[in-house]
Design an enzyme around this catalytic site. Sequence first.
Site, short mmCIF file in Angstrom:
data_model
loop_
_atom_site.label_atom_id
_atom_site.label_comp_id
_atom_site.label_asym_id
_atom_site.label_seq_id
_atom_site.Cartn_x
_atom_site.Cartn_y
_atom_site.Cartn_z
N PRO A 2 33.33 8.48 -33.01
CA PRO A 2 34.68 8.09 -33.92
C PRO A 2 35.19 7.44 -34.71
O PRO A 2 34.38 6.12 -34.95
CB PRO A 2 35.19 7.56 -32.85
CG PRO A 2 34.20 8.04 -31.31
CD PRO A 2 32.55 8.09 -32.51
N GLU A 3 35.67 7.48 -35.45
CA GLU A 3 36.64 6.47 -36.82
C GLU A 3 37.83 5.91 -35.90
O GLU A 3 38.56 6.29 -34.86
CB GLU A 3 36.62 7.37 -37.62
CG GLU A 3 35.40 7.60 -38.39
CD GLU A 3 35.82 8.20 -40.19
OE1 GLU A 3 36.59 7.63 -40.62
OE2 GLU A 3 35.14 9.32 -40.68
N LYS A 52 36.46 0.20 -34.24
CA LYS A 52 35.75 0.64 -33.90
C LYS A 52 35.76 0.20 -32.29
O LYS A 52 35.12 0.52 -31.81
CB LYS A 52 34.09 1.57 -34.35
CG LYS A 52 34.34 2.40 -35.20
CD LYS A 52 33.76 2.56 -36.45
CE LYS A 52 33.39 3.72 -37.99
NZ LYS A 52 32.49 3.84 -38.21
N ASN A 163 32.86 7.64 -41.99
CA ASN A 163 32.16 8.55 -43.06
C ASN A 163 33.20 9.33 -44.07
O ASN A 163 33.08 9.92 -44.62
CB ASN A 163 31.14 9.17 -42.74
CG ASN A 163 30.13 10.06 -44.39
OD1 ASN A 163 30.19 9.16 -44.80
ND2 ASN A 163 28.97 10.86 -43.64
N ARG A 259 23.50 7.19 -44.58
CA ARG A 259 24.78 8.41 -43.68
C ARG A 259 24.80 9.06 -44.93
O ARG A 259 24.64 9.11 -46.38
CB ARG A 259 26.32 7.69 -44.11
CG ARG A 259 25.59 6.31 -43.08
CD ARG A 259 25.45 7.27 -41.94
NE ARG A 259 27.03 8.12 -41.13
CZ ARG A 259 27.60 8.06 -40.50
NH1 ARG A 259 28.23 6.21 -40.03
NH2 ARG A 259 28.46 8.77 -40.13
#
Length: 273
Positions: A2-3, A52, A163, A259
């Site tokens: 989760p961002e 986060k 991301n 990533r």
Amino acid sequence: MPEGHLIHHLANRLNAELRTGPLSVTSPQGRFAAEAALLDGTTIDFAEARGKHLFIHFDAPSPEHTVHIHLGLIGKLYFEAPEDDWGHIRLHISNETLATNLRGPQWCRLITDAEYDAALKKIGQDPVREDADPEFLWTKVHRSARSVGSLLMDQHLFAGVGNIYRAEVLFRQGISPFTPGKELTRAEFDALWDDLVTLMRIGVRDARIDTVRPEHTPEAMGRPPRKDDHGGEVYVYRREGMACYVCGSPIHEQTMEGRNLFWCPTCQPRQSA
């Protein structure tokens, strides 16, 4: 993972819906049982997000009275009926009408004020928070030889940016993810920051990530809506090989520091130094 927008959304729900007490605090899974016992019967003072990281501050009399949660890759915080007990619940907090159940976090710790202060020192500037300091962040970015695509994912710098927001804000600003931080102009940095502030605060409100401008929505373009577990309408994230909504070029994808990175080489050209 989760961002930051989602962590802020969860903190807002905790503040709005679970600050009445006394609260039942338990650990059905057992891995947080001793800590939960210290909080049982108390109330939540307030919850907050820092990037986060989620911090839930209780009014417990013990020195350890703040729960520090990082959801990691698979963790989730559910709002459910108090009697719901499915899965492996690390932390259960409930009043008479509502419960929040934490499952699968990277960590869940009970910490002191000193440990809380130490944790904050490791967290960067959060675009959602009013107390963020972009001026401090600029001093770090414009001295760095690292690519802006790498810098945006550094939680010691841009707290809460993941991301999706990384890929989308660079596309929206027409900046190549391979541009070294020291080559960004102040105007480009300010535009990136301001766009992150806008997009992530909308994400807090809606609990999803939407980054396309009005002229590129499914309705405006006559295209099917995006179908993805992450939800929301985006320009480049997970759209490798598909046509860019702006120029029609295929979206590119490659790995950057472990990533997946997504960008449009036409809309985000590399600039020669």
